[in-house]
Design a protein around this motif. Structure first.
Motif, PDB file in Angstrom:
ATOM      1  N   THR A   6       0.851  -1.037   0.035  1.00  0.00           N
ATOM      2  CA  THR A   6      -0.310  -0.285  -0.206  1.00  0.00           C
ATOM      3  C   THR A   6       0.836   1.154  -0.224  1.00  0.00           C
ATOM      4  O   THR A   6       1.840   1.409   0.640  1.00  0.00           O
ATOM      5  CB  THR A   6      -0.909   0.159   1.269  1.00  0.00           C
ATOM      6  N   ARG A   7       0.422   1.978  -1.028  1.00  0.00           N
ATOM      7  CA  ARG A   7       1.782   3.841  -1.009  1.00  0.00           C
ATOM      8  C   ARG A   7       0.156   4.885  -0.274  1.00  0.00           C
ATOM      9  O   ARG A   7      -1.041   4.283  -0.848  1.00  0.00           O
ATOM     10  CB  ARG A   7       1.946   3.982  -2.699  1.00  0.00           C
ATOM     11  N   LEU A   9      -1.087   8.142  -0.515  1.00  0.00           N
ATOM     12  CA  LEU A   9      -0.268   9.591  -1.042  1.00  0.00           C
ATOM     13  C   LEU A   9      -1.486  10.682   0.349  1.00  0.00           C
ATOM     14  O   LEU A   9      -2.359  10.190   1.162  1.00  0.00           O
ATOM     15  CB  LEU A   9      -1.960   9.595  -1.961  1.00  0.00           C
ATOM     16  N   ALA A  36       0.412  16.842  -8.729  1.00  0.00           N
ATOM     17  CA  ALA A  36      -0.813  15.349  -9.294  1.00  0.00           C
ATOM     18  C   ALA A  36      -0.052  14.555  -7.986  1.00  0.00           C
ATOM     19  O   ALA A  36       1.247  15.328  -7.394  1.00  0.00           O
ATOM     20  CB  ALA A  36       0.170  15.071 -10.298  1.00  0.00           C
ATOM     21  N   LEU A  37      -0.521  13.997  -7.397  1.00  0.00           N
ATOM     22  CA  LEU A  37      -0.431  13.048  -6.451  1.00  0.00           C
ATOM     23  C   LEU A  37       0.120  11.387  -7.576  1.00  0.00           C
ATOM     24  O   LEU A  37       0.923  10.431  -7.196  1.00  0.00           O
ATOM     25  CB  LEU A  37      -1.006  12.519  -5.362  1.00  0.00           C
ATOM     26  N   ALA A  38      -1.038  10.907  -8.184  1.00  0.00           N
ATOM     27  CA  ALA A  38      -0.838  10.019  -9.387  1.00  0.00           C
ATOM     28  C   ALA A  38      -1.334   9.992 -10.032  1.00  0.00           C
ATOM     29  O   ALA A  38      -2.197  10.418 -10.090  1.00  0.00           O
ATOM     30  CB  ALA A  38      -1.659   8.473  -7.495  1.00  0.00           C
ATOM     31  N   ALA A  39      -1.527   9.008 -11.272  1.00  0.00           N
ATOM     32  CA  ALA A  39      -1.702   8.696 -12.213  1.00  0.00           C
ATOM     33  C   ALA A  39      -2.394   6.857 -12.642  1.00  0.00           C
ATOM     34  O   ALA A  39      -1.665   6.174 -11.985  1.00  0.00           O
ATOM     35  CB  ALA A  39      -0.621   8.765 -13.570  1.00  0.00           C
ATOM     36  N   VAL A  40      -2.911   6.604 -12.793  1.00  0.00           N
ATOM     37  CA  VAL A  40      -3.678   5.456 -12.617  1.00  0.00           C
ATOM     38  C   VAL A  40      -5.129   5.303 -13.950  1.00  0.00           C
ATOM     39  O   VAL A  40      -5.795   5.912 -13.750  1.00  0.00           O
ATOM     40  CB  VAL A  40      -4.591   5.091 -11.405  1.00  0.00           C
ATOM     41  N   GLU A  44      -5.582  10.811 -13.991  1.00  0.00           N
ATOM     42  CA  GLU A  44      -5.203  11.951 -13.308  1.00  0.00           C
ATOM     43  C   GLU A  44      -5.883  11.430 -11.543  1.00  0.00           C
ATOM     44  O   GLU A  44      -6.610  12.561 -11.480  1.00  0.00           O
ATOM     45  CB  GLU A  44      -4.269  13.317 -13.134  1.00  0.00           C
ATOM     46  N   VAL A  45      -4.674  11.900 -10.364  1.00  0.00           N
ATOM     47  CA  VAL A  45      -5.097  11.936  -8.965  1.00  0.00           C
ATOM     48  C   VAL A  45      -4.488  12.927  -8.561  1.00  0.00           C
ATOM     49  O   VAL A  45      -3.273  12.837  -8.858  1.00  0.00           O
ATOM     50  CB  VAL A  45      -5.203  10.592  -8.342  1.00  0.00           C
ATOM     51  N   GLY A  46      -5.043  14.203  -7.676  1.00  0.00           N
ATOM     52  CA  GLY A  46      -4.247  15.109  -8.069  1.00  0.00           C
ATOM     53  C   GLY A  46      -4.790  16.168  -5.846  1.00  0.00           C
ATOM     54  O   GLY A  46      -6.364  15.728  -5.644  1.00  0.00           O
TER      55      GLY A  46
END
Length: 111
Positions: A6-7, A9, A36-40, A44-46
């Protein structure tokens, strides 16, 4: 057995803000910014913030959850959504909105 990693954010991360385009500002001197925190799978999640003031925007496809702050977002059709921690809002690409921020809004978005 497969181990799941698990990572976390960090939504408390600092978000650099800059003044908004003066052509969009209706009241005050709001600033906004995102990180931006992550791309899945191409999504984009931010984290995004806007400081107090009133400004217009043209939206992108997005779902967001307000983490802190208060204000309203009003859509061109007259619908008004009060923003407070826990508010979940769906924005559609091309929608014209007016943001009134009373206390710096911080939201996590998926776009």
């Amino acid at each position: 057995m497969t181990r799941v990693t698990t990572r976390v954010l960090d939504v408390a991360t600092a978000v650099p803000t800059t003044p908004l385009d003066p052509g969009t500002v209706l009241l005050g001197a709001p600033e906004a910014g995102s990180r931006a925190l992550a791309a899945v799978s191409g999504v984009e999640v931010g984290v995004w913030e806007m400081t107090p003031g009133t400004a217009t925007d043209v939206e992108v496809d997005e779902v967001f959850v307000v983490l802190s702050g208060s204000g309203t977002v009003t859509f061109d059709d007259g619908e008004r959504v009060d923003l407070r921690p826990g508010s979940v809002v769906r924005l559609r690409a091309g929608e014209h909105t007016t943001w009134v921020v009373h206390e710096t809004i911080r939201k996590i978005y998926v776009a």
